[in-house]
Scaffold this active site. Structure first.
Site, PDB file in Angstrom:
ATOM      1  N   ASP A 106       0.416  -0.762   5.726  1.00 38.26           N
ATOM      2  CA  ASP A 106       0.229   0.350   6.657  1.00 38.26           C
ATOM      3  C   ASP A 106      -0.656   0.006   7.842  1.00 38.26           C
ATOM      4  OD1 ASP A 106       1.762   2.256   5.278  1.00 38.26           O
ATOM      5  OD2 ASP A 106       0.178   2.462   3.800  1.00 38.26           O
ATOM      6  N   HIS A 156      -5.630  -2.664  -1.812  1.00 38.67           N
ATOM      7  CA  HIS A 156      -4.413  -2.353  -2.557  1.00 38.67           C
ATOM      8  C   HIS A 156      -4.704  -2.497  -4.041  1.00 38.67           C
ATOM      9  CE1 HIS A 156      -0.239  -2.360  -3.865  1.00 38.67           C
ATOM     10  NE2 HIS A 156      -0.007  -1.742  -2.722  1.00 38.67           N
TER      11      HIS A 156
HETATM   12  N1  CMC Z   1     -12.436   0.673   2.527  1.00 37.73           N
HETATM   13  C1  CMC Z   1     -13.634   0.510   1.925  1.00 37.73           C
HETATM   14  N2  CMC Z   1     -13.815   0.287   0.616  1.00 37.73           N
HETATM   15  C2  CMC Z   1     -12.707   0.214  -0.139  1.00 37.73           C
HETATM   16  C3  CMC Z   1     -11.421   0.371   0.396  1.00 37.73           C
HETATM   17  C4  CMC Z   1     -11.305   0.602   1.789  1.00 37.73           C
HETATM   18  N3  CMC Z   1     -10.106   0.770   2.340  1.00 37.73           N
HETATM   19  N4  CMC Z   1     -10.499   0.269  -0.587  1.00 37.73           N
HETATM   20  C5  CMC Z   1     -11.196   0.046  -1.720  1.00 37.73           C
HETATM   21  N5  CMC Z   1     -12.519   0.004  -1.451  1.00 37.73           N
HETATM   22  C6  CMC Z   1     -13.587  -0.249  -2.422  1.00 37.73           C
HETATM   23  C7  CMC Z   1     -13.830   0.944  -3.306  1.00 37.73           C
HETATM   24  O1  CMC Z   1     -14.838   1.785  -2.769  1.00 37.73           O
HETATM   25  C8  CMC Z   1     -14.229   0.312  -4.608  1.00 37.73           C
HETATM   26  O2  CMC Z   1     -15.592  -0.060  -4.518  1.00 37.73           O
HETATM   27  P1  CMC Z   1     -16.533  -0.046  -5.847  1.00 37.73           P
HETATM   28  O3  CMC Z   1     -15.907  -1.045  -6.770  1.00 37.73           O
HETATM   29  O4  CMC Z   1     -17.864  -0.453  -5.325  1.00 37.73           O
HETATM   30  O5  CMC Z   1     -16.485   1.357  -6.359  1.00 37.73           O
HETATM   31  C9  CMC Z   1     -13.403  -0.978  -4.660  1.00 37.73           C
HETATM   32  O6  CMC Z   1     -13.118  -1.301  -3.277  1.00 37.73           O
HETATM   33  C10 CMC Z   1     -12.091  -0.848  -5.416  1.00 37.73           C
HETATM   34  O7  CMC Z   1     -11.398   0.282  -4.896  1.00 37.73           O
HETATM   35  P2  CMC Z   1     -10.592   1.316  -5.785  1.00 37.73           P
HETATM   36  O8  CMC Z   1     -10.458   2.598  -5.028  1.00 37.73           O
HETATM   37  O9  CMC Z   1     -11.190   1.381  -7.146  1.00 37.73           O
HETATM   38  O10 CMC Z   1      -9.207   0.553  -5.880  1.00 37.73           O
HETATM   39  P3  CMC Z   1      -7.799   1.206  -6.151  1.00 37.73           P
HETATM   40  O11 CMC Z   1      -6.942   0.122  -6.617  1.00 37.73           O
HETATM   41  O12 CMC Z   1      -7.950   2.402  -7.015  1.00 37.73           O
HETATM   42  O13 CMC Z   1      -7.355   1.739  -4.702  1.00 37.73           O
HETATM   43  C11 CMC Z   1      -6.360   1.925  -2.583  1.00 37.73           C
HETATM   44  C12 CMC Z   1      -6.442   1.110  -3.888  1.00 37.73           C
HETATM   45  C13 CMC Z   1      -5.158   1.416  -1.762  1.00 37.73           C
HETATM   46  C14 CMC Z   1      -6.102   3.394  -2.925  1.00 37.73           C
HETATM   47  C15 CMC Z   1      -7.664   1.770  -1.794  1.00 37.73           C
HETATM   48  O14 CMC Z   1      -7.868   0.415  -1.463  1.00 37.73           O
HETATM   49  C16 CMC Z   1      -7.704   2.643  -0.535  1.00 37.73           C
HETATM   50  O15 CMC Z   1      -8.048   3.813  -0.610  1.00 37.73           O
HETATM   51  N6  CMC Z   1      -7.323   2.056   0.669  1.00 37.73           N
HETATM   52  C17 CMC Z   1      -7.234   2.817   1.875  1.00 37.73           C
HETATM   53  C18 CMC Z   1      -5.926   3.602   1.901  1.00 37.73           C
HETATM   54  C19 CMC Z   1      -4.724   2.728   2.161  1.00 37.73           C
HETATM   55  O16 CMC Z   1      -4.716   1.910   3.051  1.00 37.73           O
HETATM   56  N7  CMC Z   1      -3.656   2.953   1.372  1.00 37.73           N
HETATM   57  C20 CMC Z   1      -2.381   2.261   1.536  1.00 37.73           C
HETATM   58  C21 CMC Z   1      -2.027   1.421   0.365  1.00 37.73           C
HETATM   59  S1  CMC Z   1      -0.664   0.298   0.734  1.00 37.73           S
HETATM   60  C22 CMC Z   1       0.711   1.327   1.025  1.00 37.73           C
HETATM   61  C23 CMC Z   1       1.211   1.978  -0.201  1.00 37.73           C
HETATM   62  O17 CMC Z   1       1.539   1.281  -1.161  1.00 37.73           O
HETATM   63  O18 CMC Z   1       1.304   3.199  -0.197  1.00 37.73           O
END
Ligand code: CMC
Length: 437
Positions: free
Chosen positions: A371, A313
């Site tokens: 989720d 998140h």
């Molecule tokens: N699985 C594997 N690696 C992950 C994941 C994951 N689910 N989420 C983040 N990472 C890694 C990502 O690759 C990155 O690694 P690095 O620093 O080496 O590049 C690091 O963790 C930080 O991730 P980010 O994408 O820069 O973080 P963000 O804050 O931009 O993204 C997120 C947050 C929710 C989009 C992301 O964690 C994700 O894609 N999760 C899976 C989708 C999901 O479950 N979404 C629902 C969110 S909660 C409901 C809502 O509010 O809608």
């Protein structure tokens, strides 16, 4: 005017290009991080700030929802989400989000009646549905039909009239379940069910989803309570992507139905609300517990776009408090329904256990989010996977509407207009077609 206090706090920047000092006011939050007011930065430095994904940028003042991502705290108008999930109900939570205070019994009764009496949609909307393919994704239908409400309810489009805004807010909260159930009924070729005014919000939705005109349909109170709780947990989440989309769309003066439709489009993405559908698809793809390590390995592999859906998140870096309630709810619902061997729940729990012990997930602070468990509950109560994100949209409508109203009433808000760091070509001369190679 902004209501934030600055208490004469300020932040001094030194421009190393000119050695000039720039004083920037600091506004105090009631709880959580203060903000540095950078509005005069461009005028004084000729620089914009740069923050893709708005990881450090506050776009507005808000009194609605507070998140402390490090402590795993989520408050609606100051009330803890766990307390609301245990003691409140969705209608009361809607009132709280919209009006800022919990209702008195009389206020609650009036509000609930007001919502109930707006649940029916213009009859012409049913013909509108028939233009869609039967296999259309219900979120595609929702983007269309919610935006189309603005073509039906001309008497609530004046955003400068508080009464119009109130009526539009009630209409949106009330009609979303009706439209959602219609999208589902259309996909399975069953007749639309009219809402029933003797049923409460979650019950009415379940009735419109699963009832048919052929026989009486009794809504299971356990399922209705579980649904109501899920609605509370999803009702608002401060300035997330879809809410910011609603605010940005609304900042131009667009009508509320169009703004909420924009929010639905943003919610649909798998990184946001679309994750609940993606989690279930992922658990089904994993299939058996012995395949979990393979998927964990893929999630850690930077050359593989796969991510563990339902994990991570932007704000929560400890745990998502909604996920805790959801996990507990999931067990309660499955127990109540007598489901003791839900294979997907077993896979989910094992996946969670393994991921939480894995160095990669620990280091990146990736925890299950709301989720992760919601899809298993939805599945247990018979909601088809493609409807999961639609349910998120139904619940989040009150949050979108509350935030949209707050924005319209905030005199310091202007049309949203981010800047950019331009890295394209500088001005050059046009080359006529016959001279290009
Ligand atoms: N699985 C594997 N690696 C992950 C994941 C994951 N689910 N989420 C983040 N990472 C890694 C990502 O690759 C990155 O690694 P690095 O620093 O080496 O590049 C690091 O963790 C930080 O991730 P980010 O994408 O820069 O973080 P963000 O804050 O931009 O993204 C997120 C947050 C929710 C989009 C992301 O964690 C994700 O894609 N999760 C899976 C989708 C999901 O479950 N979404 C629902 C969110 S909660 C409901 C809502 O509010 O809608």
């Amino acid at each position: 005017m902004s209501e934030a206090k600055n208490n004469n706090n300020s932040f001094t920047l030194i421009d190393n290009r000119t050695n000039e000092k720039i004083e920037l006011p600091v506004f105090e939050a009631s709880v959580g991080p203060d903000v540095i007011d950078i509005r005069k930065l461009y005028a004084e430095t000729d620089c914009f700030t740069y923050d893709p994904g708005f990881t450090s940028t506050g776009s507005c003042e808000s009194k609605i929802t507070f998140i402390d991502g490090d402590k795993g705290v989520l408050l609606y108008r100051g009330y803890h989400i766990g307390e609301l999930a245990d003691n409140s109900d969705f209608m009361e939570t809607c009132y709280l989000l919209l009006y800022g205070e919990l209702p008195s019994p009389e206020q609650k009764r009036k509000f609930e009646t007001g919502i109930t009496y707006h649940t029916m949609v213009n009859e012409q909307m049913s013909t509108f549905f028939r233009g869609f393919r039967r296999d259309a994704h219900p979120m595609a239908i929702m983007c269309g039909v919610v935006g189309a409400l603005s073509a039906f309810y001309h008497d609530s489009l004046d955003i400068n009239d508080p009464h119009h805004r109130l009526v539009a807010s009630y209409r949106l909260i009330a009609k979303m379940p009706t439209l959602a159930a219609m999208a589902y009924k259309y996909s399975i070729g069953q007749p639309f069910m009219y809402p029933r005014n003797d049923l409460r919000y979650a019950e009415n939705f379940l009735y419109m989803m699963f009832g048919t005109p052929c026989e009486p349909y009794k809504v299971d109170p356990i399922i209705a309570r579980a649904m109501d709780r899920i609605l509370i947990l999803h009702a608002d989440h401060e300035q997330n992507a879809s809410t910011s989309t609603v605010r940005l769309a609304g900042s131009s003066g667009a009508n509320p139905f169009a703004c909420i439709s924009a929010g639905i489009a943003s919610l649909w993405g798998p990184a946001h609300g679309g994750a609940n559908e993606a989690v279930l698809n992922m658990l089904e793809e994993i299939g058996t517990k012995d395949r979990i390590p393979e998927f964990i390995k893929r999630a850690k592999d930077k050359s593989d776009p796969f991510r563990l859906m339902g994990f991570g998140h932007r704000v929560y870096k400890n745990f998502d408090p909604r996920a805790k309630v959801m996990q507990q709810s999931c067990h309660e619902v499955l127990d109540a329904l007598g489901v003791h061997d839900e294979p997907l729940l077993e896979i989910a729990m094992e996946l969670e256990r393994i991921a939480l012990e894995d160095e990669y997930f620990i280091e990146k602070k990736l925890y299950p989010n709301v989720d992760f468990y919601s899809g298993i509950i939805f599945r247990a109560i018979g909601i088809p996977t493609s409807m999961f994100t639609v349910l998120f949209a139904v619940a989040r409508t009150v949050g979108w509407v509350a935030q949209w109203n707050e924005m319209i009433e905030d005199k310091s808000q202007k049309i949203g207009r981010p800047r950019q760091l331009y890295i394209g070509k500088t001005q050059r001369d046009f080359v006529p077609l016959h001279m290009r190679t």
